[in-house]
Design an enzyme around this catalytic site. Structure first.
Site, mmCIF file in Angstrom:
data_model
loop_
_atom_site.group_PDB
_atom_site.id
_atom_site.type_symbol
_atom_site.label_atom_id
_atom_site.label_comp_id
_atom_site.label_asym_id
_atom_site.label_seq_id
_atom_site.Cartn_x
_atom_site.Cartn_y
_atom_site.Cartn_z
ATOM 1 N N HIS A 267 2.471 -4.667 5.639
ATOM 2 C CA HIS A 267 3.301 -3.746 4.848
ATOM 3 C C HIS A 267 4.656 -4.386 4.500
ATOM 4 C CE1 HIS A 267 0.268 -0.791 5.495
ATOM 5 N NE2 HIS A 267 0.505 -0.683 6.790
ATOM 6 N N ASP A 318 -6.820 -1.769 4.519
ATOM 7 C CA ASP A 318 -6.135 -0.944 5.515
ATOM 8 C C ASP A 318 -6.925 0.317 5.887
ATOM 9 O OD1 ASP A 318 -4.253 0.059 7.242
ATOM 10 O OD2 ASP A 318 -2.634 0.256 5.776
HETATM 11 ZN ZN LIG Z 1 -2.894 -0.758 9.202
#
Ligand SMILES: [Zn+2]
Length: 449
Positions: A267, A318
């Site tokens: 991220h 993800d």
């Molecule tokens: Zn993750």
């Protein structure tokens, strides 16, 4: 020896015509020739690596899109639902959901995946008889699907910043470093049954879930191979870490962890300009998950500044709310365009599709610790073939094909190879029906529970 022919191919030196790629019996690319007659109308490309996935979360895709009674409905309520779901999965269900997610990844053009694995223990938190039981389940799923696996057993000690105790919903994740060491050893042993392109690295869940001593212990347990960590996904997380450790998460990692090319910071959404430049210079990969970040309302990664400082990135699916390699790249670029009121911001010059694809190839392979990312002898044969007769691609040449693939049509590959394993043919994985049936049985049971 398998020989793959293609009318067009993306080689390290650029697009080539009438290419023949010979795969060695070891799963690596043995030879690349050009000007070969009789090539079918396909474009052959190095396939992407998916650098961040929690495969079990595929089972809850589409189930968290309604606003709940909490008016502050956000990432944190999504997380609560994920915990409730994760609390019930059996080992058989973990394996079934993972296999289906891996089949979908392969059909979407990802040849390999880094599984960031923190679902470790039995419901309630007691260890399984074999501590790495659920790692072995994910590995079995990967082996059946044929996807290249970089498995990342993940240290998760605390329930939140400030060494908060685990909540009941986090009990299956929790390990102190000693318990984690046994689990990591078990995962490494289980991985010996996998094909030689598989790897075991390690991950720290986040600076919320792992304290500085735990992170140091983890680094000592993993002297080689990939190291991943979630950081700076949400403003609340940045504030929590700042309150606890006296620094923003990425700054703290840069000051206290040996961040280098082995690392992937997942991220890295909320960074100051200084953090952005420092992370870029560290050589670590930024693990961007644009579809999930959009779905969770995380925010936008400062891509232009990161790239200007020489930063490397790759993409990951993800939460697996959608599994689509082209859409990850498109969502990444559109987010930047919307924020900056600009077009094509991520291409230094020329094609955006090509710039995104090249960066994600290199960053993904680096993050997985995988000898891949180019159509070149000696590398694992991670390849995808696109049908040049597809309406989105017909009549196009060179990088325009990648621009069309990312932004215009996103046709699914007609064929995919992972370390030489032919995993998708005629657009389908051979286990599509069986894996879907097992996934649906698992999801029905979870929804009924
Ligand atoms: Zn993750």
């Amino acid at each position: 020896m398998t020989v793959i022919r293609a009318a067009r191919a993306l080689l390290p030196e650029g697009w080539a015509r009438d290419v023949a790629v010979t795969l060695g019996p070891d799963g690596r690319i043995a030879r690349v020739e050009t000007g070969v007659a009789g090539a079918p109308p396909v474009a052959l490309l190095p396939a992407l690596s998916n650098l961040h996935a929690h495969s079990f979360q595929r089972a809850m895709a589409g189930l968290t899109e309604a606003r709940g009674p909490d008016p502050r409905d956000s990432f944190w309520s999504w997380r609560d639902l994920m915990y409730r779901f994760a609390a019930r999965l059996t080992p058989e269900q973990v394996e079934a959901v993972a296999e289906w997610a891996f089949v979908e990844m392969l059909e979407a053009g990802f040849a390999a995946v880094a599984e960031f694995h923190y679902l470790h223990h039995a419901p309630g938190g007691d260890p399984y008889a074999e501590p790495a039981e659920l790692s072995a389940r994910v590995m079995a799923a990967a082996a059946r699907a044929g996807i290249g696996l970089t498995h990342l057993p993940t240290l998760y000690t605390h329930g939140g910043a400030g060494r908060a105790p685990l909540s009941p919903g986090q009990a299956r994740f929790g390990c102190d470093p000693d318990r984690f060491a046994r689990l990591l050893e078990g995962a490494r042993a289980a991985a010996r049954a996998l094909p030689p392109d598989a790897r075991v690295g390690a991950a720290a869940h986040s600076l919320r879930a792992v304290d500085p001593e735990g992170l140091a212990a983890l680094v000592a347990m993993a002297p080689e191979g990939p190291l991943h960590i979630h950081a700076a996904e949400q403003p609340k997380e940045v504030a929590d870490v700042q309150a606890q450790l006296g620094a923003r998460p990425v700054d703290w990692l840069l000051d206290h962890a040996p961040l280098d090319a082995r690392w992937c910071v997942i991220h890295a959404t909320h960074m100051t300009e200084a953090e952005t430049a420092r992370l870029a210079r560290s050589g670590a990969v930024a693990g961007l998950c644009p579809i999930t970040e959009a779905n969770l309302g995380d925010g936008l990664f400062p891509a232009p500044a990161f790239l200007a400082a020489g930063g490397r990135f790759g993409v990951g699916s993800d939460s697996n709310v959608r599994i689509d390699a082209a859409e990850e790249l498109r969502t990444l670029d559109y987010g930047q365009r919307l924020r900056d009121c600009a077009r094509c911001a991520l291409a230094e010059r020329g094609s955006t599709g090509r710039a995104l694809y090249d960066a994600a190839l290199a960053g993904g392979a680096q993050a997985l610790g995988r000898d891949a990312g180019a159509l070149a002898p000696g590398l694992w044969a991670d390849l995808m073939a696109l049908d040049l007769r597809d309406v989105a691609l017909d009549g196009l040449e060179g990088d325009a094909m990648l621009d069309a693939w990312v932004f215009a049509g996103a046709p699914r590959p007609v064929a995919v190879w992972s370390a030489g394993r032919a995993v998708v043919a005629e657009g389908r994985h051979p286990r599509r029906e069986a894996a879907a049936a097992a996934f649906l049985a698992a999801r029905r049971a979870l929804l009924a529970g």
